[in-house]
Design a protein around this motif. Structure first.
Motif, PDB file in Angstrom:
ATOM      1  N   ILE A 191       0.856  -1.192   0.000  1.00 15.43           N
ATOM      2  CA  ILE A 191       0.000   0.000   0.000  1.00 15.43           C
ATOM      3  C   ILE A 191       0.885   1.233   0.000  1.00 15.43           C
ATOM      4  O   ILE A 191       1.735   1.405   0.870  1.00 15.43           O
ATOM      5  CB  ILE A 191      -0.953   0.000   1.208  1.00 15.43           C
ATOM      6  CG1 ILE A 191      -1.894  -1.201   1.111  1.00 15.43           C
ATOM      7  CG2 ILE A 191      -1.726   1.300   1.283  1.00 15.43           C
ATOM      8  CD1 ILE A 191      -2.917  -1.285   2.202  1.00 15.43           C
ATOM      9  N   GLN A 241       1.410   5.288   0.114  1.00 17.02           N
ATOM     10  CA  GLN A 241       0.899   6.605   0.498  1.00 17.02           C
ATOM     11  C   GLN A 241       2.104   7.531   0.643  1.00 17.02           C
ATOM     12  O   GLN A 241       2.941   7.335   1.517  1.00 17.02           O
ATOM     13  CB  GLN A 241       0.109   6.536   1.822  1.00 17.02           C
ATOM     14  CG  GLN A 241      -0.306   7.872   2.383  1.00 17.02           C
ATOM     15  CD  GLN A 241      -1.376   8.566   1.563  1.00 17.02           C
ATOM     16  OE1 GLN A 241      -1.875   8.011   0.593  1.00 17.02           O
ATOM     17  NE2 GLN A 241      -1.734   9.781   1.931  1.00 17.02           N
ATOM     18  N   THR A 254       1.012   7.440   6.325  1.00 23.13           N
ATOM     19  CA  THR A 254       1.295   6.011   6.458  1.00 23.13           C
ATOM     20  C   THR A 254       0.983   5.485   7.863  1.00 23.13           C
ATOM     21  O   THR A 254       0.543   4.350   8.017  1.00 23.13           O
ATOM     22  CB  THR A 254       2.770   5.737   6.143  1.00 23.13           C
ATOM     23  OG1 THR A 254       3.608   6.609   6.927  1.00 23.13           O
ATOM     24  CG2 THR A 254       3.068   5.976   4.676  1.00 23.13           C
ATOM     25  N   ILE A 301      -2.774   4.922   8.116  1.00 25.68           N
ATOM     26  CA  ILE A 301      -3.147   3.761   7.303  1.00 25.68           C
ATOM     27  C   ILE A 301      -2.796   2.477   8.027  1.00 25.68           C
ATOM     28  O   ILE A 301      -3.552   1.496   8.003  1.00 25.68           O
ATOM     29  CB  ILE A 301      -2.443   3.826   5.927  1.00 25.68           C
ATOM     30  CG1 ILE A 301      -3.019   4.975   5.102  1.00 25.68           C
ATOM     31  CG2 ILE A 301      -2.605   2.509   5.166  1.00 25.68           C
ATOM     32  CD1 ILE A 301      -2.347   5.166   3.757  1.00 25.68           C
ATOM     33  N   GLU A 302      -1.645   2.467   8.705  1.00 25.81           N
ATOM     34  CA  GLU A 302      -1.252   1.287   9.476  1.00 25.81           C
ATOM     35  C   GLU A 302      -2.277   0.974  10.554  1.00 25.81           C
ATOM     36  O   GLU A 302      -2.660  -0.191  10.756  1.00 25.81           O
ATOM     37  CB  GLU A 302       0.119   1.524  10.104  1.00 25.81           C
ATOM     38  CG  GLU A 302       0.662   0.328  10.867  1.00 25.81           C
ATOM     39  CD  GLU A 302       2.011   0.615  11.497  1.00 25.81           C
ATOM     40  OE1 GLU A 302       2.771  -0.343  11.746  1.00 25.81           O
ATOM     41  OE2 GLU A 302       2.312   1.798  11.767  1.00 25.81           O
ATOM     42  N   ILE A 329      -5.565  -0.340   8.819  1.00 27.59           N
ATOM     43  CA  ILE A 329      -5.417  -1.700   8.300  1.00 27.59           C
ATOM     44  C   ILE A 329      -5.496  -2.715   9.430  1.00 27.59           C
ATOM     45  O   ILE A 329      -6.085  -3.797   9.280  1.00 27.59           O
ATOM     46  CB  ILE A 329      -4.085  -1.836   7.530  1.00 27.59           C
ATOM     47  CG1 ILE A 329      -4.185  -1.114   6.193  1.00 27.59           C
ATOM     48  CG2 ILE A 329      -3.735  -3.304   7.293  1.00 27.59           C
ATOM     49  CD1 ILE A 329      -2.921  -1.163   5.378  1.00 27.59           C
ATOM     50  N   ILE A 353       1.451  -6.757   9.599  1.00 25.09           N
ATOM     51  CA  ILE A 353       1.557  -5.446   8.976  1.00 25.09           C
ATOM     52  C   ILE A 353       2.888  -4.784   9.344  1.00 25.09           C
ATOM     53  O   ILE A 353       3.368  -4.915  10.477  1.00 25.09           O
ATOM     54  CB  ILE A 353       0.386  -4.544   9.419  1.00 25.09           C
ATOM     55  CG1 ILE A 353      -0.960  -5.235   9.132  1.00 25.09           C
ATOM     56  CG2 ILE A 353       0.445  -3.186   8.747  1.00 25.09           C
ATOM     57  CD1 ILE A 353      -2.124  -4.606   9.871  1.00 25.09           C
ATOM     58  N   ARG A 400       5.156  -0.981   8.472  1.00 27.24           N
ATOM     59  CA  ARG A 400       5.226   0.326   7.821  1.00 27.24           C
ATOM     60  C   ARG A 400       6.675   0.641   7.470  1.00 27.24           C
ATOM     61  O   ARG A 400       7.587   0.394   8.256  1.00 27.24           O
ATOM     62  CB  ARG A 400       4.646   1.392   8.759  1.00 27.24           C
ATOM     63  CG  ARG A 400       4.796   2.822   8.275  1.00 27.24           C
ATOM     64  CD  ARG A 400       3.874   3.744   9.087  1.00 27.24           C
ATOM     65  NE  ARG A 400       4.031   3.557  10.511  1.00 27.24           N
ATOM     66  CZ  ARG A 400       4.819   4.331  11.278  1.00 27.24           C
ATOM     67  NH1 ARG A 400       5.515   5.319  10.745  1.00 27.24           N
ATOM     68  NH2 ARG A 400       4.896   4.123  12.578  1.00 27.24           N
ATOM     69  N   ILE A 414       3.126  -1.097   4.134  1.00 30.35           N
ATOM     70  CA  ILE A 414       2.693   0.261   3.843  1.00 30.35           C
ATOM     71  C   ILE A 414       3.932   1.134   3.745  1.00 30.35           C
ATOM     72  O   ILE A 414       4.831   1.023   4.581  1.00 30.35           O
ATOM     73  CB  ILE A 414       1.775   0.805   4.954  1.00 30.35           C
ATOM     74  CG1 ILE A 414       0.664  -0.201   5.277  1.00 30.35           C
ATOM     75  CG2 ILE A 414       1.203   2.157   4.592  1.00 30.35           C
ATOM     76  CD1 ILE A 414       0.497  -0.466   6.730  1.00 30.35           C
TER      77      ILE A 414
END
Length: 381
Positions: free
Chosen positions: A171, A173, A239, A242-243, A246, A255, A257, A285
């Motif tokens: 992903i 960003q 980011t 978003i983490e 998610i 996950i 980052r 991410i």
């Protein structure tokens, strides 16, 4: 420098290659400087390597020639590394290769004028098919209530299916931090840097507001500094947010980052890449550091959750830069036998850059070039 690139070149050339960049200590720099003076065959370096004392330079390869990081603005000397490398080659009567999947408009224009040769490679290496690119209209998704957090139902289903097949997801960003704006909904106060007059970015993990230009930091306020109300709102997402999202939407996924906050050293950077390569990370991410030069066999889905932020960046080259980033990140998907899928979420699906990105459909890879002119040639990859 990309860890994968260093490893692959070292595997082929062994001791014939030296790596040079600004993070080396004084003794390491002196050692490489003396090696170049003595006729070191291959130097893999950042823009600072252009100032090494080359004795018999025969070939200069500028990888990802479109990248804006070739331009050094601070500190002095201020120069464009790509153009400096071309002139350095001219001084030594050496050949030049400019490599890019998304060449800069200036280089492409020079090729169209015949100043540079042009080689177009329109197929990927091996049997890897080009990824499909799907544009997701966020206007329709919000209107029909088909959004979960920042993910449309189309993107969420694609990620769910990839995870079910034990495939990986990337992903992108291009904004680190939690939120790019902290604003008061009562008095319209916006947190800005006192030095740069730009908005401060919310960093939730550090509990700080930070300026990404000068490094200014201040503790994240709970009350509005202007009116004293508890009406501060974090607008937009980076980011870090978003983490968090998610983790809520895909609670079983592993996950990680990857941005300047989590990969600010060589060890951390290589550790994240190694874990992703070995399948220990399901969803990665990241910012633009994940858009190019990386090759992962099990990566099948690439997502850009907020394509409009890149398109609307206040810069005269914003459209060119957006196309380059979209195309480069799309090229990370499906680099083996399984066809990759790329999803770009936007409120403006008819934007010419968005449409052009969907038309290009992927990023071919480099093959052996053909020299087209006496001292310069250009490769579009």
């Amino acid at each position: 420098l990309t860890a994968q690139l260093i490893q692959r070149l070292a595997a082929v050339f062994g001791d014939d290659i030296q790596v040079y960049h600004s993070k080396l200590n004084h003794h390491q720099r002196v050692e490489i400087w003396n090696a170049v003076m003595a006729g070191q065959k291959i130097i893999l370096g950042a823009r600072s390597s252009l100032f090494l004392p080359f004795q018999d330079l025969g070939l200069v390869i500028i990888d990802e020639e479109h990248d804006p990081s070739y331009k050094q603005s601070e500190p002095a000397p201020r120069y464009q590394g790509r153009d400096t490398a071309i002139y350095l080659a001219h001084m030594h009567k050496a050949e030049v290769i400019l490599g890019s999947a998304t060449p800069s408009l200036s280089s492409y224009y020079n090729a169209s004028l015949g100043k540079f040769g042009l080689v177009s490679l329109m197929q990927r290496h091996g049997s890897a098919p080009l990824p499909t690119i799907e544009i997701i209209d966020l206007r329709e998704k919000y209107k029909k209530g088909l959004m979960q957090s920042i993910f449309s139902n189309t993107l969420k289903d694609a990620i769910d299916n990839a995870l079910a097949r034990e495939e990986q997801v990337l992903i992108f960003q291009n904004r680190r931090g939690y939120s790019p704006t902290l604003q008061c909904t009562f008095c319209d106060f916006k947190a800005e840097c006192p030095n740069c007059d730009v908005g401060l970015t919310v960093h939730k993990y550090f509990d700080q507001l930070r300026c990404h230009y000068c490094g200014y930091q201040v503790k994240l306020p709970k009350l509005c500094p202007s009116c004293g109300q508890e009406t501060l709102k974090r607008i937009g997402y980076g980011t870090e947010k978003i983490e968090d999202e998610i983790a809520k939407v895909f609670p079983k996924a592993r996950i990680q980052r990857m941005d300047y906050d989590t990969a600010n050293t060589k060890t951390k950077y290589e550790s994240i890449l190694w874990d992703f390569k070995n399948g220990e990370i399901d969803i990665l991410i990241g910012t633009q550091m994940i858009t190019k030069g990386l090759d992962f066999a099990n990566l099948s889905v690439v997502a850009v959750p907020d394509g409009d932020r890149i398109l609307n960046f206040p810069d005269y080259q914003a459209n060119e830069r957006a196309f380059q980033l979209f195309t480069q990140v799309a090229g990370r998907a499906g680099r083996r036998d399984v066809q990759g899928k790329v999803f770009i979420q936007t409120f403006n699906p008819n934007h010419p850059v968005i449409q052009e990105t969907q038309t290009v459909k992927g990023t071919p890879t480099v093959s052996v070039p053909t020299i087209l002119s006496p001292h310069q040639y250009y490769i579009e990859t």
